[in-house]
Design an enzyme around this catalytic site. Sequence first.
Site, mmCIF file in Angstrom:
data_model
loop_
_atom_site.group_PDB
_atom_site.id
_atom_site.type_symbol
_atom_site.label_atom_id
_atom_site.label_comp_id
_atom_site.label_asym_id
_atom_site.label_seq_id
_atom_site.Cartn_x
_atom_site.Cartn_y
_atom_site.Cartn_z
ATOM 1 N N GLU A 127 -3.288 -10.092 3.933
ATOM 2 C CA GLU A 127 -4.436 -9.722 4.778
ATOM 3 C C GLU A 127 -5.475 -10.842 4.832
ATOM 4 O O GLU A 127 -6.028 -11.137 5.882
ATOM 5 C CB GLU A 127 -5.098 -8.437 4.247
ATOM 6 N N GLU A 185 0.848 -1.207 0.000
ATOM 7 C CA GLU A 185 0.000 0.000 0.000
ATOM 8 C C GLU A 185 0.882 1.255 0.000
ATOM 9 O O GLU A 185 0.618 2.216 -0.727
ATOM 10 C CB GLU A 185 -0.931 -0.011 1.219
HETATM 11 C C1 1HE Z 1 6.494 -8.513 12.278
HETATM 12 C C2 1HE Z 1 5.858 -8.330 11.027
HETATM 13 C C3 1HE Z 1 4.603 -7.694 11.023
HETATM 14 C C4 1HE Z 1 7.742 -9.325 10.696
HETATM 15 N N1 1HE Z 1 4.083 -7.301 12.203
HETATM 16 N N2 1HE Z 1 5.941 -8.113 13.416
HETATM 17 N N3 1HE Z 1 2.100 -8.427 7.159
HETATM 18 C C5 1HE Z 1 2.335 -9.740 7.090
HETATM 19 O O1 1HE Z 1 1.484 -10.581 7.286
HETATM 20 C C6 1HE Z 1 3.762 -10.121 6.797
HETATM 21 C C7 1HE Z 1 4.358 -10.799 8.010
HETATM 22 N N4 1HE Z 1 5.800 -10.953 7.885
HETATM 23 C C8 1HE Z 1 6.381 -11.939 7.147
HETATM 24 O O2 1HE Z 1 5.719 -12.667 6.413
HETATM 25 C C9 1HE Z 1 7.861 -12.069 7.259
HETATM 26 O O3 1HE Z 1 8.272 -11.485 8.484
HETATM 27 C C10 1HE Z 1 8.637 -11.389 6.106
HETATM 28 C C11 1HE Z 1 8.425 -12.199 4.816
HETATM 29 C C12 1HE Z 1 8.234 -9.946 5.886
HETATM 30 C C13 1HE Z 1 10.151 -11.396 6.477
HETATM 31 O O4 1HE Z 1 10.578 -12.698 6.820
HETATM 32 P P1 1HE Z 1 11.935 -12.881 7.644
HETATM 33 O O5 1HE Z 1 12.173 -14.367 7.761
HETATM 34 O O6 1HE Z 1 13.000 -12.073 7.030
HETATM 35 O O7 1HE Z 1 11.664 -12.224 9.095
HETATM 36 P P2 1HE Z 1 10.859 -12.828 10.338
HETATM 37 O O8 1HE Z 1 11.750 -13.748 11.112
HETATM 38 O O9 1HE Z 1 9.548 -13.386 9.915
HETATM 39 O O10 1HE Z 1 10.541 -11.511 11.189
HETATM 40 C C14 1HE Z 1 11.530 -10.858 11.963
HETATM 41 C C15 1HE Z 1 10.818 -10.182 13.106
HETATM 42 O O11 1HE Z 1 9.911 -9.217 12.608
HETATM 43 C C16 1HE Z 1 9.979 -11.159 13.916
HETATM 44 O O12 1HE Z 1 9.929 -10.679 15.239
HETATM 45 P P3 1HE Z 1 10.881 -11.303 16.406
HETATM 46 O O13 1HE Z 1 10.507 -10.536 17.627
HETATM 47 O O14 1HE Z 1 10.529 -12.764 16.447
HETATM 48 O O15 1HE Z 1 12.289 -11.072 15.951
HETATM 49 C C17 1HE Z 1 8.601 -10.997 13.301
HETATM 50 O O16 1HE Z 1 7.555 -11.353 14.188
HETATM 51 C C18 1HE Z 1 8.600 -9.501 13.044
HETATM 52 N N5 1HE Z 1 7.653 -9.131 12.022
HETATM 53 N N6 1HE Z 1 6.657 -8.844 10.075
HETATM 54 C C19 1HE Z 1 4.741 -7.513 13.347
HETATM 55 N N7 1HE Z 1 3.944 -7.449 9.895
HETATM 56 C C20 1HE Z 1 -3.240 -0.745 7.288
HETATM 57 S S1 1HE Z 1 -3.744 -2.286 6.997
HETATM 58 C C21 1HE Z 1 -2.395 -3.194 6.397
HETATM 59 C C22 1HE Z 1 -2.642 -4.633 6.666
HETATM 60 C C23 1HE Z 1 -1.398 -5.446 6.530
HETATM 61 O O17 1HE Z 1 -0.336 -4.959 6.253
HETATM 62 S S2 1HE Z 1 -1.606 -7.107 6.805
HETATM 63 C C24 1HE Z 1 -0.088 -7.805 6.385
HETATM 64 C C25 1HE Z 1 0.843 -7.856 7.549
#
Ligand code: 1HE
Length: 270
Positions: A143, A123
């Site tokens: 989402e 977005e």
């Molecule tokens: C997060 C988030 C997040 C990572 N919110 N904490 N977005 C998503 O559903 C995407 C979610 N994220 C992923 O699928 C992956 O993290 C990635 C593909 C982006 C990156 O993967 P990777 O292996 O490099 O990183 P990771 O190990 O998954 O994440 C590292 C840390 O970031 C980890 O936290 P930690 O405390 O365990 O180190 C994750 O939990 C954290 N993290 N992404 C919170 N999104 C206005 S409306 C919009 C609606 C949306 O955007 S919905 C889609 C949300």
Amino acid sequence: MLSDFRPVPGLLQALTLLRVESAGPVVHLRLARPAKRNAMNDLLVRELQTAFVNLPSDARVAIVSGEGEHFCAGLDLSEVTEQDVTQGILHSRAWHAAFEQIQFGPVPVIAALHGAVVGGGLELASTAHLRVADASTFYALPEGQRGIFVGGSGSVRVSRLIGVSRMTDMMLTGRVFDANEGHAIGISNYRVEAGQSLAKAYELAQAVAKNAPLSNYAVVQALPRIAEMAPAEGLFVESLMSAIAQGDEAAKERVRDFLAKRAGKVRQAS
Ligand code: 1HE
């Protein structure tokens, strides 16, 4: 375009999740939350809005990029679990306000993409006027899988960029587009080698900054609005915008330069 406005001194440097650097006419805003893959929490969204409201007065182009392995993982999902419906609406509206400021701010915005450009990250990218993607870039709208809906203007901006049908596919099936697919469907304007998106964004920014500011302003402000108008109204607004731009001294000077053979010709891309 920002004439006499001066932001509060030190404001941009005081932001904590956004790093702002200026190089001549180019201002570079870098999402700086790499440990969370630049997931956008309330603070980051507000800092983006603050930065775009307070761009340096000599900025002519802005670049948005992400620090670390990914451009942006979208909404910080840790903020969703405790929200009630009212808070959810206000939360989404805060994103809209920030993104409106980016799309309809004073200068063209280029998004330099790499890694994950997902959910709210897509977005945000769709809010920019140009997108450069490197080979590592991938796009998704998870989402659907998270049980939520786009709330950061995706239903308006992403759907206009790639079409409702493709967006529906991404949201229903979790489809992920890689850099090449994203380029083929028009998400990126430029597709570069891994690690090159920022360099290319700077190169483009330098070119954009050479245009007359009013001409850039017209492109950014008038084009998307005219595209939403009925053709007759759109054509009328086009005539007004065209006359306004032509009336500007910068335009007259550039046209005189061309006629006097002082300006470059249009050349085929090499
Ligand atoms: C997060 C988030 C997040 C990572 N919110 N904490 N977005 C998503 O559903 C995407 C979610 N994220 C992923 O699928 C992956 O993290 C990635 C593909 C982006 C990156 O993967 P990777 O292996 O490099 O990183 P990771 O190990 O998954 O994440 C590292 C840390 O970031 C980890 O936290 P930690 O405390 O365990 O180190 C994750 O939990 C954290 N993290 N992404 C919170 N999104 C206005 S409306 C919009 C609606 C949306 O955007 S919905 C889609 C949300």
